[in-house]
Design a protein around this motif. Structure first.
Motif, PDB file in Angstrom:
ATOM      1  N   LYS A  83      32.575  17.638  77.567  1.00 12.96           N
ATOM      2  CA  LYS A  83      31.955  18.956  77.814  1.00 12.96           C
ATOM      3  C   LYS A  83      32.933  19.914  78.474  1.00 12.96           C
ATOM      4  CE  LYS A  83      27.123  17.456  78.249  1.00 12.96           C
ATOM      5  NZ  LYS A  83      27.245  16.193  77.566  1.00 12.96           N
ATOM      6  N   ARG A  84      34.159  20.011  77.917  1.00 11.15           N
ATOM      7  CA  ARG A  84      35.190  20.885  78.500  1.00 11.15           C
ATOM      8  C   ARG A  84      35.866  21.683  77.417  1.00 11.15           C
ATOM      9  NH1 ARG A  84      39.159  17.976  82.438  1.00 11.15           N
ATOM     10  NH2 ARG A  84      40.366  19.784  81.759  1.00 11.15           N
ATOM     11  N   ASP A  85      36.528  22.741  77.833  1.00  7.14           N
ATOM     12  CA  ASP A  85      37.323  23.531  76.907  1.00  7.14           C
ATOM     13  C   ASP A  85      38.435  22.632  76.321  1.00  7.14           C
ATOM     14  OD1 ASP A  85      38.682  26.032  75.930  1.00  7.14           O
ATOM     15  OD2 ASP A  85      40.200  25.235  77.299  1.00  7.14           O
ATOM     16  N   PHE A  86      38.567  22.656  74.998  1.00  8.93           N
ATOM     17  CA  PHE A  86      39.500  21.753  74.311  1.00  8.93           C
ATOM     18  C   PHE A  86      40.923  21.880  74.859  1.00  8.93           C
ATOM     19  CE2 PHE A  86      42.594  20.972  70.894  1.00  8.93           C
ATOM     20  CZ  PHE A  86      42.283  19.654  70.578  1.00  8.93           C
ATOM     21  N   ASP A  87      41.426  23.129  74.924  1.00 13.45           N
ATOM     22  CA  ASP A  87      42.835  23.317  75.301  1.00 13.45           C
ATOM     23  C   ASP A  87      43.136  22.777  76.698  1.00 13.45           C
ATOM     24  OD1 ASP A  87      43.500  24.413  72.900  1.00 13.45           O
ATOM     25  OD2 ASP A  87      43.091  26.476  73.529  1.00 13.45           O
ATOM     26  N   SER A  88      42.232  23.093  77.666  1.00 11.21           N
ATOM     27  CA  SER A  88      42.536  22.654  79.033  1.00 11.21           C
ATOM     28  C   SER A  88      42.413  21.129  79.149  1.00 11.21           C
ATOM     29  CB  SER A  88      41.655  23.380  80.054  1.00 11.21           C
ATOM     30  OG  SER A  88      40.406  22.763  80.149  1.00 11.21           O
ATOM     31  N   LEU A  89      41.477  20.543  78.399  1.00 10.30           N
ATOM     32  CA  LEU A  89      41.337  19.075  78.439  1.00 10.30           C
ATOM     33  C   LEU A  89      42.600  18.398  77.888  1.00 10.30           C
ATOM     34  CD1 LEU A  89      39.629  16.505  78.898  1.00 10.30           C
ATOM     35  CD2 LEU A  89      38.680  16.826  76.614  1.00 10.30           C
ATOM     36  N   ILE A  90      43.055  18.884  76.733  1.00  6.22           N
ATOM     37  CA  ILE A  90      44.234  18.252  76.110  1.00  6.22           C
ATOM     38  C   ILE A  90      45.467  18.460  76.988  1.00  6.22           C
ATOM     39  CG2 ILE A  90      45.738  18.242  74.041  1.00  6.22           C
ATOM     40  CD1 ILE A  90      42.771  17.101  73.766  1.00  6.22           C
ATOM     41  N   LYS A  91      45.544  19.645  77.605  1.00 10.29           N
ATOM     42  CA  LYS A  91      46.682  19.916  78.496  1.00 10.29           C
ATOM     43  C   LYS A  91      46.679  18.910  79.655  1.00 10.29           C
ATOM     44  CE  LYS A  91      48.879  23.815  80.593  1.00 10.29           C
ATOM     45  NZ  LYS A  91      48.624  24.979  81.372  1.00 10.29           N
ATOM     46  N   GLU A  92      45.479  18.666  80.198  1.00 16.11           N
ATOM     47  CA  GLU A  92      45.391  17.711  81.317  1.00 16.11           C
ATOM     48  C   GLU A  92      45.805  16.299  80.864  1.00 16.11           C
ATOM     49  OE1 GLU A  92      41.743  17.795  83.593  1.00 16.11           O
ATOM     50  OE2 GLU A  92      42.372  16.039  84.752  1.00 16.11           O
ATOM     51  N   SER A 140      50.745  19.028  66.880  1.00 18.56           N
ATOM     52  CA  SER A 140      52.006  18.336  67.191  1.00 18.56           C
ATOM     53  C   SER A 140      52.920  19.178  68.087  1.00 18.56           C
ATOM     54  CB  SER A 140      52.734  17.903  65.924  1.00 18.56           C
ATOM     55  OG  SER A 140      53.185  19.033  65.248  1.00 18.56           O
ATOM     56  N   ARG A 141      52.651  20.494  68.146  1.00 14.28           N
ATOM     57  CA  ARG A 141      53.451  21.345  69.043  1.00 14.28           C
ATOM     58  C   ARG A 141      53.082  21.113  70.515  1.00 14.28           C
ATOM     59  NH1 ARG A 141      53.922  25.012  64.553  1.00 14.28           N
ATOM     60  NH2 ARG A 141      51.885  25.981  64.852  1.00 14.28           N
ATOM     61  N   LEU A 142      51.953  20.422  70.762  1.00 16.38           N
ATOM     62  CA  LEU A 142      51.531  20.171  72.148  1.00 16.38           C
ATOM     63  C   LEU A 142      52.442  19.161  72.856  1.00 16.38           C
ATOM     64  CD1 LEU A 142      47.673  19.978  71.563  1.00 16.38           C
ATOM     65  CD2 LEU A 142      48.912  21.812  72.725  1.00 16.38           C
ATOM     66  N   GLY A 143      53.170  18.387  72.089  1.00 20.13           N
ATOM     67  CA  GLY A 143      54.083  17.416  72.717  1.00 20.13           C
ATOM     68  C   GLY A 143      54.714  16.517  71.677  1.00 20.13           C
ATOM     69  N   ASP A 144      55.884  15.951  72.029  1.00 22.24           N
ATOM     70  CA  ASP A 144      56.585  15.051  71.102  1.00 22.24           C
ATOM     71  C   ASP A 144      55.801  13.764  70.873  1.00 22.24           C
ATOM     72  OD1 ASP A 144      58.609  16.840  71.020  1.00 22.24           O
ATOM     73  OD2 ASP A 144      59.906  15.763  72.450  1.00 22.24           O
ATOM     74  N   ASN A 145      54.899  13.477  71.810  1.00 24.39           N
ATOM     75  CA  ASN A 145      54.160  12.209  71.716  1.00 24.39           C
ATOM     76  C   ASN A 145      52.809  12.352  71.007  1.00 24.39           C
ATOM     77  OD1 ASN A 145      53.288  13.789  73.853  1.00 24.39           O
ATOM     78  ND2 ASN A 145      52.651  12.049  75.105  1.00 24.39           N
ATOM     79  N   ILE A 146      52.549  13.522  70.417  1.00 24.10           N
ATOM     80  CA  ILE A 146      51.255  13.699  69.728  1.00 24.10           C
ATOM     81  C   ILE A 146      51.295  13.025  68.349  1.00 24.10           C
ATOM     82  CG2 ILE A 146      49.634  15.386  68.730  1.00 24.10           C
ATOM     83  CD1 ILE A 146      49.685  15.364  71.844  1.00 24.10           C
TER      84      ILE A 146
END
Ligand code: G3P
Length: 216
Positions: free
Chosen positions: A36-45, A75-81
């Motif tokens: 139940k969270r905003d997608f971007d902030s959750l993935i960033k965390e 995939s731009r969110l990180g090399d490990n995605i």
């Protein structure tokens, strides 16, 4: 054998990581919705907790072009995605294209050995057969893992098998006995794996006896 944690909950990911037994994270849209969270902030965390291990994030488009576009953004969110692609003919097209762009893929919603074979031929990095959901409809999910592992060994496919939709410790034990590469496990089941009543009884007895020892 590698253990991935199957959750989008940052606390569970942190606890699993600190335990030192986690080799990666898998999520899906249902697990993300549960937070139940905003997608971007959750993935960033999540990416802030895990920088050095693969994190699977799923696309939701149904056409290959849409999946490729989403995969590139994720995939731009990180090399490990690692991008999770559903097992469809469009998904196979997307996997082939993503492999050539150097993006790692995890083929999801695999329920038959021939689906796994196709995903391996397309070059998917990981393949996720869902065993619990097969058990739910009275088909033995672990037989699928045995068949996939046999096929991959027969032809030396490089794709790694992620046993997914794990519901209890016996699933993990059976996956390990078969020799599956990876099990993606909910946090609750990781905790269950660590427990034995004789361990608790043993600790209690040692503590009682420790109290009886004279100390200066
Ligand atoms: O990794 C796939 C998994 O999240 C699906 O599990 O319990 O929804 O069948 P489940």
């Amino acid at each position: 054998m590698k253990f991935f944690i199957d959750t989008a909950n940052p606390d569970e990911i942190r606890k699993g990581y600190e335990m030192g037994v986690i080799d990666g994270v898998t999520t899906n849209p249902s697990l993300i919705a549960k937070e139940k969270r905003d997608f971007d902030s959750l993935i960033k965390e999540i990416c802030g907790i895990i920088h050095d291990l693969p994190i699977s994030l799923e696309v939701v488009g149904s056409k290959a072009e849409e999946m490729i576009q989403e995969a590139q953004t994720l995939s731009r969110l990180g090399d490990n995605i690692v991008v999770k692609i559903p097992m469809t003919t469009e998904g196979l097209k997307a996997i082939k294209a993503l492999v050539s762009r150097g993006i790692k893929t995890n083929t999801t919603l695999v329920f038959s050995p021939t689906q796994a074979l196709l995903a391996a031929k397309a070059g998917s990095t990981y393949i996720s057969p869902f065993i619990g959901r097969l058990d739910d409809i009275s088909q033995t999910g672990m037989e699928l893992i045995e068949q996939i592992v046999t096929i991959f060994n027969n032809y030396d496919f490089e794709s790694e098998v992620i046993v997914a939709s794990i519901r209890h410790p016996i699933h993990v034990l059976e996956a390990a006995l078969i020799g599956a590469d990876i099990a993606t496990i909910p946090y609750k089941v990781i905790e269950q794996l660590s427990k034995h009543p004789l361990t608790d009884i043993g600790i209690e007895k040692f503590l009682e006896d420790w109290k009886k020892i004279p100390k200066n």
